[in-house]
Design a protein around this motif. Structure first.
Motif, PDB file in Angstrom:
ATOM      1  N   LEU A  49       0.695  -1.338   0.215  1.00  0.00           N
ATOM      2  CA  LEU A  49      -0.097  -0.096  -0.136  1.00  0.00           C
ATOM      3  C   LEU A  49       0.859   1.149  -0.068  1.00  0.00           C
ATOM      4  O   LEU A  49       2.042   1.208   0.451  1.00  0.00           O
ATOM      5  CB  LEU A  49      -0.886  -0.052   1.268  1.00  0.00           C
ATOM      6  CG  LEU A  49      -1.879  -1.021   1.306  1.00  0.00           C
ATOM      7  CD1 LEU A  49      -2.499  -1.165   2.673  1.00  0.00           C
ATOM      8  CD2 LEU A  49      -2.932  -1.247   0.222  1.00  0.00           C
ATOM      9  N   ARG A  50       0.275   2.478  -0.635  1.00  0.00           N
ATOM     10  CA  ARG A  50      -0.808   2.433  -1.296  1.00  0.00           C
ATOM     11  C   ARG A  50      -0.733   2.366  -2.730  1.00  0.00           C
ATOM     12  O   ARG A  50      -1.537   1.811  -3.448  1.00  0.00           O
ATOM     13  CB  ARG A  50      -1.704   3.530  -0.887  1.00  0.00           C
ATOM     14  CG  ARG A  50      -1.188   5.083  -1.759  1.00  0.00           C
ATOM     15  CD  ARG A  50      -1.685   6.262  -0.988  1.00  0.00           C
ATOM     16  NE  ARG A  50      -0.491   7.202  -1.160  1.00  0.00           N
ATOM     17  CZ  ARG A  50      -0.244   8.213  -1.532  1.00  0.00           C
ATOM     18  NH1 ARG A  50      -1.492   8.809  -1.452  1.00  0.00           N
ATOM     19  NH2 ARG A  50       0.615   8.873  -1.722  1.00  0.00           N
ATOM     20  N   ALA A  51       0.431   2.547  -3.317  1.00  0.00           N
ATOM     21  CA  ALA A  51       0.698   2.746  -4.779  1.00  0.00           C
ATOM     22  C   ALA A  51       0.661   1.388  -5.498  1.00  0.00           C
ATOM     23  O   ALA A  51       0.329   1.474  -6.563  1.00  0.00           O
ATOM     24  CB  ALA A  51       2.085   3.478  -5.029  1.00  0.00           C
ATOM     25  N   GLY A  60       8.116  10.492 -10.736  1.00  0.00           N
ATOM     26  CA  GLY A  60       7.648  11.381  -9.450  1.00  0.00           C
ATOM     27  C   GLY A  60       7.166  10.131  -8.619  1.00  0.00           C
ATOM     28  O   GLY A  60       7.701   8.909  -8.436  1.00  0.00           O
ATOM     29  N   ASP A  61       5.938  10.877  -7.816  1.00  0.00           N
ATOM     30  CA  ASP A  61       5.591   9.891  -6.662  1.00  0.00           C
ATOM     31  C   ASP A  61       4.417   9.173  -7.252  1.00  0.00           C
ATOM     32  O   ASP A  61       3.269   9.695  -7.584  1.00  0.00           O
ATOM     33  CB  ASP A  61       5.146  10.574  -5.638  1.00  0.00           C
ATOM     34  CG  ASP A  61       4.991   9.882  -4.041  1.00  0.00           C
ATOM     35  OD1 ASP A  61       4.012   9.063  -4.275  1.00  0.00           O
ATOM     36  OD2 ASP A  61       5.428  10.222  -3.275  1.00  0.00           O
ATOM     37  N   ALA A  62       4.367   7.786  -7.363  1.00  0.00           N
ATOM     38  CA  ALA A  62       3.334   7.068  -7.893  1.00  0.00           C
ATOM     39  C   ALA A  62       2.186   7.130  -7.070  1.00  0.00           C
ATOM     40  O   ALA A  62       1.191   7.125  -7.599  1.00  0.00           O
ATOM     41  CB  ALA A  62       3.776   5.681  -8.101  1.00  0.00           C
ATOM     42  N   GLY A  63       2.398   6.881  -5.558  1.00  0.00           N
ATOM     43  CA  GLY A  63       0.926   6.950  -4.870  1.00  0.00           C
ATOM     44  C   GLY A  63       0.397   8.242  -4.913  1.00  0.00           C
ATOM     45  O   GLY A  63      -1.037   8.317  -5.184  1.00  0.00           O
ATOM     46  N   ASP A  64       1.170   9.367  -5.135  1.00  0.00           N
ATOM     47  CA  ASP A  64       0.414  10.822  -4.995  1.00  0.00           C
ATOM     48  C   ASP A  64      -0.215  10.840  -6.500  1.00  0.00           C
ATOM     49  O   ASP A  64      -1.222  11.298  -6.720  1.00  0.00           O
ATOM     50  CB  ASP A  64       1.233  11.828  -5.077  1.00  0.00           C
ATOM     51  CG  ASP A  64       1.955  12.066  -3.562  1.00  0.00           C
ATOM     52  OD1 ASP A  64       1.506  11.322  -2.452  1.00  0.00           O
ATOM     53  OD2 ASP A  64       2.597  12.747  -3.275  1.00  0.00           O
ATOM     54  N   ASN A  89      -1.990  13.844  -3.262  1.00  0.00           N
ATOM     55  CA  ASN A  89      -1.113  14.262  -2.125  1.00  0.00           C
ATOM     56  C   ASN A  89      -1.353  13.737  -0.753  1.00  0.00           C
ATOM     57  O   ASN A  89      -2.628  13.651  -0.462  1.00  0.00           O
ATOM     58  CB  ASN A  89      -0.740  15.604  -1.978  1.00  0.00           C
ATOM     59  CG  ASN A  89      -0.199  16.211  -3.379  1.00  0.00           C
ATOM     60  OD1 ASN A  89       0.259  15.468  -4.060  1.00  0.00           O
ATOM     61  ND2 ASN A  89      -0.080  17.526  -3.423  1.00  0.00           N
ATOM     62  N   LYS A  90      -0.603  13.375   0.047  1.00  0.00           N
ATOM     63  CA  LYS A  90      -0.712  13.039   1.421  1.00  0.00           C
ATOM     64  C   LYS A  90       0.056  13.988   2.412  1.00  0.00           C
ATOM     65  O   LYS A  90       1.052  14.356   2.057  1.00  0.00           O
ATOM     66  CB  LYS A  90      -0.401  11.414   1.786  1.00  0.00           C
ATOM     67  CG  LYS A  90       1.109  11.061   1.588  1.00  0.00           C
ATOM     68  CD  LYS A  90       1.286   9.585   1.518  1.00  0.00           C
ATOM     69  CE  LYS A  90       2.773   9.471   1.390  1.00  0.00           C
ATOM     70  NZ  LYS A  90       3.065   8.154   1.361  1.00  0.00           N
ATOM     71  N   VAL A  91      -0.440  13.948   3.636  1.00  0.00           N
ATOM     72  CA  VAL A  91       0.446  14.692   4.370  1.00  0.00           C
ATOM     73  C   VAL A  91       1.670  13.731   5.040  1.00  0.00           C
ATOM     74  O   VAL A  91       1.319  12.738   5.166  1.00  0.00           O
ATOM     75  CB  VAL A  91      -0.251  15.345   5.625  1.00  0.00           C
ATOM     76  CG1 VAL A  91      -1.412  16.403   5.264  1.00  0.00           C
ATOM     77  CG2 VAL A  91      -1.021  14.098   6.322  1.00  0.00           C
TER      78      VAL A  91
END
Ligand SMILES: O=P(O)(O)OC[C@H]1O[C@H](OP(=O)(O)OP(=O)(O)O)[C@H](O)[C@@H]1O
Ligand SMILES: O=c1cc[nH]c(=O)[nH]1
Ligand SMILES: [Mg+2]
Length: 216
Positions: free
Chosen positions: A79-81, A203-207, A212-214
């Protein structure tokens, strides 16, 4: 064993280019679907390496001897991506059991991070094929920690890793820890930033997949 699926000149390399492309990758539905499609292709490729049992199937007109998958694999994802890639694998291995692992980068104030493994939901692994999906294999730390955990839980007969983009150092790290793992990736990049991002990567696969996440 490492298989770079883009080397086979199929549509898959178009999908990898869309994941990378700053003008396309912010379309979240397309981003998730492209990961899912890579999971689907990987499922077919992995399925060619598994064992099958010739089985008599009754049709309305007679008996057909069909080769059926001898044993269902376990699909494990980080998780999560990993979720869209996992869904692609599950579309084809549609009777598989599933495992979910929350291995994520827990960032320290100085910018360093360690892998935090908190939630795991896992079926029986003894003597089973385990297919672990995570779109980004960067340093390899998340995967190595996950594989070590799964190895401690049971004794899988073989381990496959599916990712969209893998970095060379990460591949080497995983194979040092798990020499018999079979790694299937959409593309291989050679560079990693000081913060552990793959270059050119995507880049950021999950985002990109979920927003976006904090920072925790
Ligand atoms: O090979 P590594 O150096 O361990 O890095 C790869 C990990 O980083 C990403 O997850 P992230 O921590 O960004 O979590 P997310 O899926 O919630 O975005 C990615 O999905 C991998 O799990
Ligand atoms: O490049 C990277 C590295 C880790 N996780 C990502 O989403 N991207
Ligand atoms: Mg992420």
């Amino acid at each position: 064993m490492v298989v770079n699926l883009s080397k086979q000149y199929s549509l898959l390399s178009d999908w990898v280019s869309e994941l990378r492309n700053v003008d396309i990758q912010n379309d979240r539905m397309r981003f998730r679907r492209n990961l899912e499609r890579i999971g689907e292709v990987a499922a077919i490729e992995i399925s060619k390496t598994l064992a099958y049992t010739p089985t008599d199937i009754q049709t309305p007109l007679g008996i057909s001897v069909c080769n059926l998958l001898s044993k269902q694999p376990v699909l494990a994802t980080i998780l999560r991506a990993g979720l869209p890639l996992h869904q692609g694998l599950l579309n084809y291995f549609d009777r598989a059991d599933n495992a979910f692992i929350s291995a994520y980068r827990k960032h320290n104030k100085d910018g360093s991070f360690e892998i935090s493994l908190e939630y795991v939901s896992c079926p029986e692994l003894e003597d089973r094929t385990v297919i672990i999906s995570d779109p980004m294999l960067a340093t390899g730390a998340s995967l190595v920690k996950t594989i070590q955990y799964l190895r401690d839980e049971g004794h899988p007969s073989e381990i496959h890793v599916v990712c969209a983009i893998a970095c060379t150092v990460g591949i080497e790290y995983v194979l040092r820890s798990e020499p018999k793992a079979k790694i299937w990736c959409g593309a291989i990049d050679d560079e990693l930033t000081a913060k552990g991002y793959i270059v050119p990567g995507l880049g950021d696969a999950g985002d990109l997949a979920f927003g976006n996440k904090v920072q925790m």
